[in-house]
Design a protein around this motif. Structure first.
Motif, PDB file in Angstrom:
ATOM      1  N   GLU A   1      -6.372 -73.450  98.135  1.00 51.73           N
ATOM      2  CA  GLU A   1      -7.020 -73.151  99.275  1.00 51.73           C
ATOM      3  C   GLU A   1      -7.872 -74.713  99.757  1.00 51.73           C
ATOM      4  N   LEU A   2      -7.997 -75.264 100.831  1.00 53.39           N
ATOM      5  CA  LEU A   2      -8.812 -76.273 101.362  1.00 53.39           C
ATOM      6  C   LEU A   2      -9.960 -75.595 101.574  1.00 53.39           C
ATOM      7  N   LEU A   3     -11.042 -75.628 100.998  1.00 50.63           N
ATOM      8  CA  LEU A   3     -12.169 -75.002 101.391  1.00 50.63           C
ATOM      9  C   LEU A   3     -13.134 -76.023 102.004  1.00 50.63           C
ATOM     10  N   GLN A   4     -13.822 -75.762 103.232  1.00 54.06           N
ATOM     11  CA  GLN A   4     -14.767 -76.647 103.970  1.00 54.06           C
ATOM     12  C   GLN A   4     -15.995 -75.959 104.349  1.00 54.06           C
ATOM     13  N   ALA A   5     -16.985 -76.893 104.687  1.00 59.35           N
ATOM     14  CA  ALA A   5     -18.161 -76.282 104.883  1.00 59.35           C
ATOM     15  C   ALA A   5     -18.886 -77.510 105.623  1.00 59.35           C
ATOM     16  N   GLU A   6     -20.203 -77.187 106.497  1.00 57.02           N
ATOM     17  CA  GLU A   6     -21.025 -78.232 106.903  1.00 57.02           C
ATOM     18  C   GLU A   6     -22.301 -77.927 106.410  1.00 57.02           C
ATOM     19  N   LEU A   7     -22.859 -79.154 105.801  1.00 54.83           N
ATOM     20  CA  LEU A   7     -24.321 -79.209 105.116  1.00 54.83           C
ATOM     21  C   LEU A   7     -25.371 -79.822 106.275  1.00 54.83           C
ATOM     22  N   ASP A   8     -26.463 -79.207 106.304  1.00 58.22           N
ATOM     23  CA  ASP A   8     -27.391 -79.658 106.734  1.00 58.22           C
ATOM     24  C   ASP A   8     -28.373 -80.428 105.893  1.00 58.22           C
ATOM     25  N   LEU A   9     -28.356 -81.844 105.648  1.00 60.88           N
ATOM     26  CA  LEU A   9     -29.021 -82.615 104.698  1.00 60.88           C
ATOM     27  C   LEU A   9     -30.630 -82.621 104.904  1.00 60.88           C
ATOM     28  N   HIS A  10     -30.921 -82.126 105.977  1.00 67.85           N
ATOM     29  CA  HIS A  10     -32.523 -82.366 106.356  1.00 67.85           C
ATOM     30  C   HIS A  10     -33.098 -81.293 105.825  1.00 67.85           C
ATOM     31  N   ARG A  11     -32.522 -80.261 105.415  1.00 68.94           N
ATOM     32  CA  ARG A  11     -33.187 -78.946 105.134  1.00 68.94           C
ATOM     33  C   ARG A  11     -34.090 -78.835 103.521  1.00 68.94           C
ATOM     34  N   THR A  12     -33.438 -80.000 102.953  1.00 66.92           N
ATOM     35  CA  THR A  12     -34.046 -80.302 101.666  1.00 66.92           C
ATOM     36  C   THR A  12     -35.740 -80.610 101.963  1.00 66.92           C
ATOM     37  N   GLU A  13     -35.604 -81.721 102.715  1.00 65.31           N
ATOM     38  CA  GLU A  13     -37.017 -82.120 102.836  1.00 65.31           C
ATOM     39  C   GLU A  13     -37.882 -80.829 103.681  1.00 65.31           C
ATOM     40  N   THR A  14     -37.364 -80.122 104.572  1.00 67.90           N
ATOM     41  CA  THR A  14     -37.954 -79.065 105.083  1.00 67.90           C
ATOM     42  C   THR A  14     -38.468 -78.007 104.102  1.00 67.90           C
ATOM     43  N   LEU A  15     -37.569 -77.696 103.105  1.00 67.11           N
ATOM     44  CA  LEU A  15     -37.987 -76.610 102.038  1.00 67.11           C
ATOM     45  C   LEU A  15     -39.020 -77.104 101.257  1.00 67.11           C
ATOM     46  N   ARG A  16     -38.616 -78.346 100.905  1.00 71.77           N
ATOM     47  CA  ARG A  16     -39.704 -78.774  99.814  1.00 71.77           C
ATOM     48  C   ARG A  16     -40.983 -78.989 100.160  1.00 71.77           C
ATOM     49  N   ARG A  17     -41.367 -78.933 101.472  1.00 71.57           N
ATOM     50  CA  ARG A  17     -42.618 -79.105 102.146  1.00 71.57           C
ATOM     51  C   ARG A  17     -43.303 -77.863 102.092  1.00 71.57           C
ATOM     52  N   ILE A  18     -42.452 -76.499 102.370  1.00 70.29           N
ATOM     53  CA  ILE A  18     -43.247 -75.404 102.320  1.00 70.29           C
ATOM     54  C   ILE A  18     -43.039 -74.544 100.880  1.00 70.29           C
ATOM     55  N   TRP A  19     -41.759 -75.086 100.030  1.00 69.73           N
ATOM     56  CA  TRP A  19     -41.953 -74.466  98.788  1.00 69.73           C
ATOM     57  C   TRP A  19     -42.036 -75.582  97.840  1.00 69.73           C
ATOM     58  N   PRO A  20     -43.160 -76.179  97.264  1.00 70.31           N
ATOM     59  CA  PRO A  20     -43.309 -77.569  96.771  1.00 70.31           C
ATOM     60  C   PRO A  20     -43.145 -77.373  95.171  1.00 70.31           C
ATOM     61  N   PHE A  21     -41.897 -76.993  94.841  1.00 67.34           N
ATOM     62  CA  PHE A  21     -41.798 -76.750  93.414  1.00 67.34           C
ATOM     63  C   PHE A  21     -41.993 -78.056  92.543  1.00 67.34           C
ATOM     64  N   PHE A  22     -41.711 -79.259  93.133  1.00 67.89           N
ATOM     65  CA  PHE A  22     -41.766 -80.627  92.334  1.00 67.89           C
ATOM     66  C   PHE A  22     -43.361 -80.850  92.211  1.00 67.89           C
ATOM     67  N   ARG A  23     -44.074 -80.172  93.147  1.00 67.92           N
ATOM     68  CA  ARG A  23     -45.483 -80.639  93.141  1.00 67.92           C
ATOM     69  C   ARG A  23     -46.096 -79.908  92.022  1.00 67.92           C
ATOM     70  N   ASP A  24     -45.682 -78.607  91.712  1.00 66.79           N
ATOM     71  CA  ASP A  24     -46.320 -77.697  90.956  1.00 66.79           C
ATOM     72  C   ASP A  24     -45.775 -77.782  89.538  1.00 66.79           C
ATOM     73  N   ARG A  25     -44.783 -78.747  89.018  1.00 67.07           N
ATOM     74  CA  ARG A  25     -44.398 -78.594  87.721  1.00 67.07           C
ATOM     75  C   ARG A  25     -45.312 -79.061  86.776  1.00 67.07           C
ATOM     76  N   ARG A  26     -45.514 -78.286  85.652  1.00 72.26           N
ATOM     77  CA  ARG A  26     -46.635 -78.549  84.638  1.00 72.26           C
ATOM     78  C   ARG A  26     -46.054 -79.299  83.785  1.00 72.26           C
ATOM     79  N   ILE A  27     -45.702 -80.829  84.015  1.00 77.56           N
ATOM     80  CA  ILE A  27     -44.933 -81.701  83.119  1.00 77.56           C
ATOM     81  C   ILE A  27     -46.008 -82.186  81.937  1.00 77.56           C
ATOM     82  N   ASP A  28     -47.226 -81.659  81.967  1.00 79.15           N
ATOM     83  CA  ASP A  28     -47.954 -81.948  80.615  1.00 79.15           C
ATOM     84  C   ASP A  28     -47.632 -80.715  79.926  1.00 79.15           C
TER      85      ASP A  28
END
Length: 294
Positions: free
Chosen positions: A256-283
């Motif tokens: 099969e030739l599988l196809q899809a369309e991605l909205d690359l802007h959604r990463t920015e939108t999601l990281r603003r409301i679910w800030p996993f990177f902000r809350d990582r306990r890197i210490d």
């Protein structure tokens, strides 16, 4: 949202024959078809030029390997340029005598070699004797810059390691991409076990998408390969997940030739409301570099 945020991607899912020239022609055909359909990125299966040779240990198999750049990258680069697409191709790299890698190359839409990723995690399981053939990668988890963005390219067994996906995301990857070759052993895996394996394979990668708020694009091959009694039935089911783990496209178990369309802007939108990177306990993460806590 503007059209520049939208990216159409394609996956070539198909069986691989014992004849490399036929497999390379198949790859070129899928690239051309994807470009004609408007895709800007095409992902091919793992080690698509050859049968999955890691089912046995045979010194003669090293003859399949080739240099990068080399004949295959030249042909695939020409196909990428003709179709105007970025191509991710998985090749058996001959780096030096006695030194070989399982390597994904990224060919940009102008045909130039944008970069390569050498598979870091190498399995050694029944019918997947990859440690015999491949030296672990030494290029790290570094995204590859292309005309369509920064690609976090990994390979198959890397799928099971959230650390690999996270390191690509922390380095600025905009997509996570996994060429794969994975299947069942019909002699030992009954229907229930097959269902569990497929669900686990998809589930761990859905987690990578969710935890990093990145689309995940994963290919697989299809068909039965190997000698009687040790065959692998490659299960297909290539897929594209969105940055919340939603299924944007999923193939079956046929070519099969599988196809899809991605909205690359959604990463920015999601990281603003679910800030996993902000809350990582890197210490508190030092123990991640230990093999095990005894």
């Amino acid at each position: 949202m503007t059209d520049s945020n939208l990216l159409k991607v394609a996956i070539g899912q198909y069986p691989c024959t014992p004849e490399p020239s036929i497999n390379l022609a198949t790859a070129e055909d899928y690239i051309a078809r994807a470009g004609a359909a408007g895709a800007r990125l095409v992902l091919l299966p793992e080690l698509h030029n050859t049968p999955y040779f890691c089912q046995r240990e045979d010194p003669a198999v090293f003859d399949y390997a080739e240099a990068i750049p080399g004949p295959s990258t030249e042909r695939l680069a020409a196909a990428a340029k003709a179709a105007g697409v970025v191509v991710i191709a998985s090749l058996f790299e001959r780096r030096a005598p006695g030194l070989y890698h399982n390597t994904a190359v990224v060919l940009d839409a102008d045909g130039k070699l944008a970069g390569r990723y050498r598979k870091m995690h190498i399995p050694d399981d029944p019918e997947y004797y990859e440690k015999y053939y491949f030296t672990p990668g030494d290029l790290g988890f570094e995204p590859i810059d292309t005309s369509i963005g920064r690609l976090g390219v990994l390979v198959c067994w890397d799928q099971w390691y959230p650390e690999a996906a996270r390191l690509m995301a922390l380095a600025g990857a905009e997509l996570l991409i996994y060429p794969s070759a994975i299947g069942w052993d019909d002699a030992t895996d009954d229907g229930a076990e097959q269902a569990r394996q497929l669900a686990a394979w998809q589930g761990v990668q859905r987690g990578h998408a969710i935890a990093n708020h990145l689309p995940v694009i994963t290919s697989n091959r299809v068909g039965v390969e190997g000698e009687a009694g040790t065959e692998i039935r490659f299960w297909g089911h290539s897929f594209v997940y969105g940055p919340q783990g939603e299924t944007l496209a999923e193939a079956g178990d046929k070519a099969e030739l599988l196809q899809a369309e991605l909205d690359l802007h959604r990463t920015e939108t999601l990281r603003r409301i679910w800030p996993f990177f902000r809350d990582r306990r890197i210490d508190a993460f030092d123990d991640l570099t230990r093999r095990y806590r005894d």
